[in-house]
Design an enzyme around this catalytic site. Structure first.
Site, mmCIF file in Angstrom:
data_model
loop_
_atom_site.group_PDB
_atom_site.id
_atom_site.type_symbol
_atom_site.label_atom_id
_atom_site.label_comp_id
_atom_site.label_asym_id
_atom_site.label_seq_id
_atom_site.Cartn_x
_atom_site.Cartn_y
_atom_site.Cartn_z
ATOM 1 N N GLY A 1 -4.748 -5.652 -12.817
ATOM 2 C CA GLY A 1 -5.199 -5.053 -14.074
ATOM 3 C C GLY A 1 -5.550 -6.190 -14.676
ATOM 4 N N GLY B 1 -9.185 -7.597 -7.634
ATOM 5 C CA GLY B 1 -9.164 -6.605 -6.692
ATOM 6 C C GLY B 1 -10.520 -5.402 -7.457
ATOM 7 N N LYS C 1 1.643 -9.519 0.502
ATOM 8 C CA LYS C 1 1.499 -8.790 -0.310
ATOM 9 C C LYS C 1 1.985 -8.050 -0.832
ATOM 10 C CE LYS C 1 -2.854 -7.071 -2.629
ATOM 11 N NZ LYS C 1 -3.129 -5.489 -2.871
ATOM 12 N N CYS D 1 0.788 -1.857 0.047
ATOM 13 C CA CYS D 1 0.072 -0.253 -0.295
ATOM 14 C C CYS D 1 0.987 1.073 -0.151
ATOM 15 C CB CYS D 1 -0.909 0.336 1.516
ATOM 16 S SG CYS D 1 -1.367 1.540 1.391
HETATM 17 C C1 LIG Z 1 -10.033 1.381 -3.481
HETATM 18 C C2 LIG Z 1 -9.204 0.586 -2.423
HETATM 19 C C3 LIG Z 1 -8.751 0.182 -2.044
HETATM 20 C C4 LIG Z 1 -7.874 -0.821 -1.290
HETATM 21 N N1 LIG Z 1 -7.143 -1.201 -0.623
HETATM 22 C C5 LIG Z 1 -6.733 -2.240 -0.126
HETATM 23 C C6 LIG Z 1 -6.398 -2.529 0.512
HETATM 24 O O1 LIG Z 1 -6.590 -2.507 1.931
HETATM 25 N N2 LIG Z 1 -5.484 -3.509 0.931
HETATM 26 C C7 LIG Z 1 -4.248 -4.249 -0.101
HETATM 27 O O2 LIG Z 1 -3.117 -5.049 -0.767
HETATM 28 N N3 LIG Z 1 -5.094 -3.472 -1.015
HETATM 29 C C8 LIG Z 1 -5.790 -2.624 -1.415
HETATM 30 N N4 LIG Z 1 -5.948 -2.305 -2.881
HETATM 31 C C9 LIG Z 1 -5.108 -3.003 -3.824
HETATM 32 C C10 LIG Z 1 -5.337 -3.909 -4.675
HETATM 33 O O3 LIG Z 1 -5.902 -4.660 -3.787
HETATM 34 C C11 LIG Z 1 -5.130 -4.527 -5.246
HETATM 35 O O4 LIG Z 1 -3.555 -4.560 -5.392
HETATM 36 C C12 LIG Z 1 -4.885 -3.350 -7.169
HETATM 37 O O5 LIG Z 1 -6.310 -3.128 -6.729
HETATM 38 C C13 LIG Z 1 -4.410 -4.375 -7.987
HETATM 39 O O6 LIG Z 1 -5.026 -5.306 -8.664
HETATM 40 P P1 LIG Z 1 -6.524 -5.007 -9.499
HETATM 41 O O7 LIG Z 1 -6.356 -4.701 -10.828
HETATM 42 O O8 LIG Z 1 -7.341 -6.709 -9.458
HETATM 43 O O9 LIG Z 1 -7.472 -4.424 -8.478
HETATM 44 C C14 LIG Z 1 -7.195 -1.357 -2.919
HETATM 45 C C15 LIG Z 1 -7.062 -0.798 -4.078
HETATM 46 C C16 LIG Z 1 -8.346 0.434 -4.185
HETATM 47 C C17 LIG Z 1 -9.058 0.437 -5.351
#
Ligand SMILES: Cc1cc2nc3c(=O)[nH]c(=O)nc-3n(C[C@H](O)[C@H](O)[C@H](O)COP(=O)(O)O)c2cc1C
Length: 315
Positions: free
Chosen positions: A196, A216, A122, A83
């Site tokens: 992504g 995500g 992670k 994060c």
């Molecule tokens: C609103 C929001 C909050 C997120 N909060 C977390 C979190 O609390 N912990 C975490 O590991 N990743 C968090 N992420 C990141 C996602 O877990 C993920 O790693 C990131 O969005 C990329 O994956 P995706 O393209 O499938 O969304 C967050 C993403 C978004 C959009």
């Protein structure tokens, strides 16, 4: 995902897939140790299997928070090393820990010693001017030597200076090959890829190279995609044959929550993307937005919204 997911969202997602592992949003060790634990950590038994994600960098505090999570019944504890927000940087946890692999390894070691459930990490492939070939391996080797049970890798760097958290989820380029190489270098360690990945077909392609895929934003914004996870990934039937059936199956949970004083909208806000390209999807959304947000709105609002969808979003 902070500000997006919560226990209500996970109950909904569990009605769409029995098999996918669900994660909490990140909770800091301070919140877990000193906060209102029932409010922060409480979850419904149907959410299993469920992992608790922790943010922190003090091995003793992480061990304590992991112990608390295990006692609450979580199936896995995950440490956030990805994060990028400022708040997180100031607290010396999240993605900035990519620069401190030995500290992360000590954190994992302390958590492993404290609990019997799996400890996972992670992370990103690197931060700022790190070379991902070096940084990801250093982090991975350290935590695996400390007993880390699996690595989830968001396949892009985090740029800690200059990009907002949102930009850090889109702008640094994705490098899936880097994650595949990690898996090849550490075949004995489960590697889960993230970042992504738009849907289940793409997830299946990644599974040719790695052990798991984490969705995500796609899972949250387009939850209808989860209805095919059990069939396509695990070769099992979906929990419900259609999105309508899944939402109707939420009704007892909703009634129970309303009786406890939860507002309907706190639950139905997660249903916005439930229907995709089916007649009535927009009317469903509009009805929930207009009626579901009223004070005292009841389960009938959801039933009426579902009735506006002409055909099922089939599993
Ligand atoms: C609103 C929001 C909050 C997120 N909060 C977390 C979190 O609390 N912990 C975490 O590991 N990743 C968090 N992420 C990141 C996602 O877990 C993920 O790693 C990131 O969005 C990329 O994956 P995706 O393209 O499938 O969304 C967050 C993403 C978004 C959009």
């Amino acid at each position: 995902m902070m500000d997006w997911t919560d226990r209500h969202c996970r109950v909904f997602h569990r009605h769409l897939t029995r098999r996918a592992l669900l994660y909490t949003e990140m909770l800091t060790t301070g919140a877990v140790i000193h906060g209102d634990r029932e409010r922060l950590l409480g979850f419904d038994a149907v959410e299993h299997p469920i992992a608790l994600q922790l943010g922190g960098s003090d091995p003793r505090e992480l061990a304590e928070a992991a112990r608390i999570g295990e006692a609450f019944g979580y199936d896995e504890i995950n440490l956030n090393v990805g994060c990028p927000s400022d708040r997180v940087k100031d607290g010396r946890f999240g993605a900035c820990l990519m620069a401190e692999p030995e500290l992360v390894a000590r954190c994992v070691e302390a958590m492993k010693r404290a609990v019997a459930i799996p400890i996972t990490v992670k992370c990103r492939i690197g931060i700022d001017d790190q070379d991902p070939e070096v940084a990801l391996d250093a982090l991975a080797r350290g935590v695996v030597a400390s007993g880390c049970d699996a690595l989830i890798v968001h396949a892009r760097k985090a740029w800690l200076n200059g990009l907002s958290p949102k930009e850090n989820r889109d702008i640094p380029p994705l490098d899936y090959d880097r994650v595949y190489r990690l898996k090849r270098a550490m075949p004995e360690v489960p590697v889960i890829i993230n970042g992504g990945i738009p849907g289940i077909e793409e997830a299946k392609a990644h599974l040719e190279h790695v052990d798991g895929v984490m969705l995500g934003r796609a899972a949250y914004q387009e939850p209808w995609r989860l209805l095919s996870v059990d069939r396509e990934i695990f070769g099992e039937a979906a929990p419900h044959g259609s999105m309508q059936a899944a939402l109707e199956a939420m009704m007892p949970y909703i009634e129970q929550q309303l009786a406890r004083g939860t507002r309907l909208h706190a639950i139905t806000r997660h249903f916005v993307g439930a229907f995709h390209a089916v007649p009535g999807a927009r009317a469903f959304r509009r009805h929930l937005a207009e009626q579901g947000t009223r004070l005292g709105a009841g389960g009938d609002v959801l039933s009426d919204a579902i009735a506006k969808v002409a055909f099922g979003q089939a599993a």
